[in-house]
Design a protein around this motif. Structure first.
Motif, PDB file in Angstrom:
ATOM      1  N   TYR A 207       0.847  -1.168   0.000  1.00  0.00           N
ATOM      2  CA  TYR A 207       0.000   0.000   0.000  1.00  0.00           C
ATOM      3  C   TYR A 207       0.897   1.237   0.000  1.00  0.00           C
ATOM      4  O   TYR A 207       1.861   1.309   0.756  1.00  0.00           O
ATOM      5  CB  TYR A 207      -0.898  -0.008   1.238  1.00  0.00           C
ATOM      6  CG  TYR A 207      -1.713   1.245   1.398  1.00  0.00           C
ATOM      7  CD1 TYR A 207      -2.866   1.433   0.652  1.00  0.00           C
ATOM      8  CD2 TYR A 207      -1.327   2.238   2.274  1.00  0.00           C
ATOM      9  CE1 TYR A 207      -3.612   2.592   0.789  1.00  0.00           C
ATOM     10  CE2 TYR A 207      -2.062   3.397   2.419  1.00  0.00           C
ATOM     11  CZ  TYR A 207      -3.212   3.572   1.677  1.00  0.00           C
ATOM     12  OH  TYR A 207      -3.942   4.710   1.802  1.00  0.00           O
ATOM     13  N   LYS A 208       0.582   2.236  -0.796  1.00  0.00           N
ATOM     14  CA  LYS A 208       1.341   3.488  -0.834  1.00  0.00           C
ATOM     15  C   LYS A 208       0.503   4.585  -0.180  1.00  0.00           C
ATOM     16  O   LYS A 208      -0.614   4.874  -0.618  1.00  0.00           O
ATOM     17  CB  LYS A 208       1.666   3.853  -2.281  1.00  0.00           C
ATOM     18  CG  LYS A 208       2.593   5.030  -2.418  1.00  0.00           C
ATOM     19  CD  LYS A 208       2.969   5.222  -3.877  1.00  0.00           C
ATOM     20  CE  LYS A 208       3.969   6.324  -4.053  1.00  0.00           C
ATOM     21  NZ  LYS A 208       4.341   6.488  -5.459  1.00  0.00           N
ATOM     22  N   ASP A 209       1.050   5.186   0.889  1.00  0.00           N
ATOM     23  CA  ASP A 209       0.296   6.215   1.601  1.00  0.00           C
ATOM     24  C   ASP A 209       0.556   7.605   1.015  1.00  0.00           C
ATOM     25  O   ASP A 209       1.304   7.759   0.044  1.00  0.00           O
ATOM     26  CB  ASP A 209       0.577   6.156   3.108  1.00  0.00           C
ATOM     27  CG  ASP A 209       1.989   6.550   3.506  1.00  0.00           C
ATOM     28  OD1 ASP A 209       2.715   7.177   2.711  1.00  0.00           O
ATOM     29  OD2 ASP A 209       2.376   6.232   4.647  1.00  0.00           O
TER      30      ASP A 209
ATOM     31  N   ILE B 264       5.733   3.022   1.358  1.00  0.00           N
ATOM     32  CA  ILE B 264       5.140   1.764   0.905  1.00  0.00           C
ATOM     33  C   ILE B 264       5.064   0.809   2.084  1.00  0.00           C
ATOM     34  O   ILE B 264       6.073   0.518   2.735  1.00  0.00           O
ATOM     35  CB  ILE B 264       5.957   1.161  -0.249  1.00  0.00           C
ATOM     36  CG1 ILE B 264       5.961   2.140  -1.422  1.00  0.00           C
ATOM     37  CG2 ILE B 264       5.390  -0.198  -0.649  1.00  0.00           C
ATOM     38  CD1 ILE B 264       6.869   1.762  -2.550  1.00  0.00           C
ATOM     39  N   TRP B 265       3.863   0.317   2.366  1.00  0.00           N
ATOM     40  CA  TRP B 265       3.593  -0.572   3.479  1.00  0.00           C
ATOM     41  C   TRP B 265       3.470  -1.999   2.957  1.00  0.00           C
ATOM     42  O   TRP B 265       2.733  -2.255   2.011  1.00  0.00           O
ATOM     43  CB  TRP B 265       2.285  -0.170   4.150  1.00  0.00           C
ATOM     44  CG  TRP B 265       2.331   1.171   4.813  1.00  0.00           C
ATOM     45  CD1 TRP B 265       2.349   2.393   4.196  1.00  0.00           C
ATOM     46  CD2 TRP B 265       2.380   1.420   6.206  1.00  0.00           C
ATOM     47  NE1 TRP B 265       2.407   3.394   5.127  1.00  0.00           N
ATOM     48  CE2 TRP B 265       2.424   2.825   6.383  1.00  0.00           C
ATOM     49  CE3 TRP B 265       2.383   0.602   7.331  1.00  0.00           C
ATOM     50  CZ2 TRP B 265       2.463   3.412   7.628  1.00  0.00           C
ATOM     51  CZ3 TRP B 265       2.421   1.196   8.571  1.00  0.00           C
ATOM     52  CH2 TRP B 265       2.467   2.584   8.713  1.00  0.00           C
ATOM     53  N   ILE B 266       4.184  -2.938   3.604  1.00  0.00           N
ATOM     54  CA  ILE B 266       4.102  -4.345   3.211  1.00  0.00           C
ATOM     55  C   ILE B 266       3.982  -5.209   4.465  1.00  0.00           C
ATOM     56  O   ILE B 266       4.384  -4.805   5.557  1.00  0.00           O
ATOM     57  CB  ILE B 266       5.322  -4.784   2.375  1.00  0.00           C
ATOM     58  CG1 ILE B 266       6.621  -4.539   3.149  1.00  0.00           C
ATOM     59  CG2 ILE B 266       5.353  -4.074   1.042  1.00  0.00           C
ATOM     60  CD1 ILE B 266       7.839  -5.106   2.464  1.00  0.00           C
ATOM     61  N   SER B 267       3.417  -6.393   4.291  1.00  0.00           N
ATOM     62  CA  SER B 267       3.267  -7.339   5.384  1.00  0.00           C
ATOM     63  C   SER B 267       3.666  -8.723   4.899  1.00  0.00           C
ATOM     64  O   SER B 267       3.442  -9.074   3.735  1.00  0.00           O
ATOM     65  CB  SER B 267       1.811  -7.355   5.857  1.00  0.00           C
ATOM     66  OG  SER B 267       1.620  -8.362   6.827  1.00  0.00           O
ATOM     67  N   ASP B 268       4.242  -9.525   5.821  1.00  0.00           N
ATOM     68  CA  ASP B 268       4.554 -10.902   5.461  1.00  0.00           C
ATOM     69  C   ASP B 268       3.454 -11.829   5.980  1.00  0.00           C
ATOM     70  O   ASP B 268       2.468 -11.384   6.572  1.00  0.00           O
ATOM     71  CB  ASP B 268       5.949 -11.310   5.954  1.00  0.00           C
ATOM     72  CG  ASP B 268       6.066 -11.347   7.464  1.00  0.00           C
ATOM     73  OD1 ASP B 268       5.033 -11.349   8.162  1.00  0.00           O
ATOM     74  OD2 ASP B 268       7.206 -11.391   7.955  1.00  0.00           O
ATOM     75  N   LEU B 269       3.615 -13.117   5.790  1.00  0.00           N
ATOM     76  CA  LEU B 269       2.580 -14.079   6.173  1.00  0.00           C
ATOM     77  C   LEU B 269       2.390 -14.203   7.679  1.00  0.00           C
ATOM     78  O   LEU B 269       1.389 -14.730   8.140  1.00  0.00           O
ATOM     79  CB  LEU B 269       2.898 -15.450   5.577  1.00  0.00           C
ATOM     80  CG  LEU B 269       2.833 -15.513   4.054  1.00  0.00           C
ATOM     81  CD1 LEU B 269       3.288 -16.882   3.553  1.00  0.00           C
ATOM     82  CD2 LEU B 269       1.445 -15.195   3.552  1.00  0.00           C
ATOM     83  N   GLU B 270       3.330 -13.725   8.460  1.00  0.00           N
ATOM     84  CA  GLU B 270       3.226 -13.795   9.917  1.00  0.00           C
ATOM     85  C   GLU B 270       2.675 -12.510  10.518  1.00  0.00           C
ATOM     86  O   GLU B 270       2.582 -12.376  11.733  1.00  0.00           O
ATOM     87  CB  GLU B 270       4.594 -14.099  10.522  1.00  0.00           C
ATOM     88  CG  GLU B 270       5.124 -15.454  10.112  1.00  0.00           C
ATOM     89  CD  GLU B 270       6.536 -15.695  10.600  1.00  0.00           C
ATOM     90  OE1 GLU B 270       7.118 -14.794  11.243  1.00  0.00           O
ATOM     91  OE2 GLU B 270       7.056 -16.776  10.342  1.00  0.00           O
TER      92      GLU B 270
ATOM     93  N   PHE C 243       8.554   1.143   3.683  1.00  0.00           N
ATOM     94  CA  PHE C 243       9.667   1.690   2.923  1.00  0.00           C
ATOM     95  C   PHE C 243       9.443   3.182   2.767  1.00  0.00           C
ATOM     96  O   PHE C 243       8.427   3.618   2.226  1.00  0.00           O
ATOM     97  CB  PHE C 243       9.787   1.031   1.546  1.00  0.00           C
ATOM     98  CG  PHE C 243      10.908   1.600   0.732  1.00  0.00           C
ATOM     99  CD1 PHE C 243      12.224   1.297   1.022  1.00  0.00           C
ATOM    100  CD2 PHE C 243      10.643   2.447  -0.322  1.00  0.00           C
ATOM    101  CE1 PHE C 243      13.271   1.832   0.285  1.00  0.00           C
ATOM    102  CE2 PHE C 243      11.668   2.985  -1.083  1.00  0.00           C
ATOM    103  CZ  PHE C 243      12.988   2.673  -0.775  1.00  0.00           C
ATOM    104  N   ASP C 244      10.387   3.965   3.286  1.00  0.00           N
ATOM    105  CA  ASP C 244      10.302   5.420   3.199  1.00  0.00           C
ATOM    106  C   ASP C 244      11.079   5.862   1.963  1.00  0.00           C
ATOM    107  O   ASP C 244      12.311   5.774   1.931  1.00  0.00           O
ATOM    108  CB  ASP C 244      10.890   6.048   4.459  1.00  0.00           C
ATOM    109  CG  ASP C 244      10.670   7.554   4.533  1.00  0.00           C
ATOM    110  OD1 ASP C 244      10.525   8.200   3.472  1.00  0.00           O
ATOM    111  OD2 ASP C 244      10.651   8.088   5.648  1.00  0.00           O
TER     112      ASP C 244
ATOM    113  N   ILE D  27      11.650   0.397   7.402  1.00  0.00           N
ATOM    114  CA  ILE D  27      11.421   0.441   8.835  1.00  0.00           C
ATOM    115  C   ILE D  27      10.575  -0.781   9.158  1.00  0.00           C
ATOM    116  O   ILE D  27       9.480  -0.938   8.615  1.00  0.00           O
ATOM    117  CB  ILE D  27      10.650   1.712   9.243  1.00  0.00           C
ATOM    118  CG1 ILE D  27      11.414   2.961   8.821  1.00  0.00           C
ATOM    119  CG2 ILE D  27      10.352   1.716  10.738  1.00  0.00           C
ATOM    120  CD1 ILE D  27      10.564   4.222   8.838  1.00  0.00           C
ATOM    121  N   GLN D  28      11.086  -1.674  10.011  1.00  0.00           N
ATOM    122  CA  GLN D  28      10.284  -2.820  10.429  1.00  0.00           C
ATOM    123  C   GLN D  28       9.617  -2.466  11.744  1.00  0.00           C
ATOM    124  O   GLN D  28      10.288  -2.118  12.716  1.00  0.00           O
ATOM    125  CB  GLN D  28      11.122  -4.075  10.590  1.00  0.00           C
ATOM    126  CG  GLN D  28      10.245  -5.271  10.898  1.00  0.00           C
ATOM    127  CD  GLN D  28      10.991  -6.580  10.800  1.00  0.00           C
ATOM    128  OE1 GLN D  28      12.140  -6.632  10.454  1.00  0.00           O
ATOM    129  NE2 GLN D  28      10.298  -7.650  11.114  1.00  0.00           N
TER     130      GLN D  28
END
Length: 75
Positions: A1-3, A8-14, A20-21, A28-29
């Motif tokens: 998702y791009k705010d 950019i916002w991402i998520s893994d399966l967990e 990403f800035d 940034i995790q």
């Protein structure tokens, strides 16, 4: 998702979320893991808060400093 800030916002399966800035060219995790499930939905409200939605365990709302300001965790 791009705010609206071009992050950019991402998520893994967990359910771990990274951002990403594009300004700093760094990831940034986020250090919270309260949802414990894959994030399927990202949205941004008019205040710039990011809503994270899970199909299994509810939602969380993050403010612009990546702090949880509201959540509804289903068990």
């Amino acid at each position: 998702y791009k705010d609206k800030r071009n992050r950019i916002w991402i998520s893994d399966l967990e359910g771990k979320v990274s951002v990403f800035d594009s300004r700093t060219q760094k990831f940034i995790q986020l250090q919270w893991t309260s949802i414990h499930s894959t994030i399927h939905t990202f949205a941004e409200d008019r205040l710039g808060n990011i809503w994270l939605g899970s199909s299994q365990n509810g939602y969380a709302i993050l403010n612009t400093s990546f702090q949880i300001i509201d959540q509804n965790i289903l068990f």
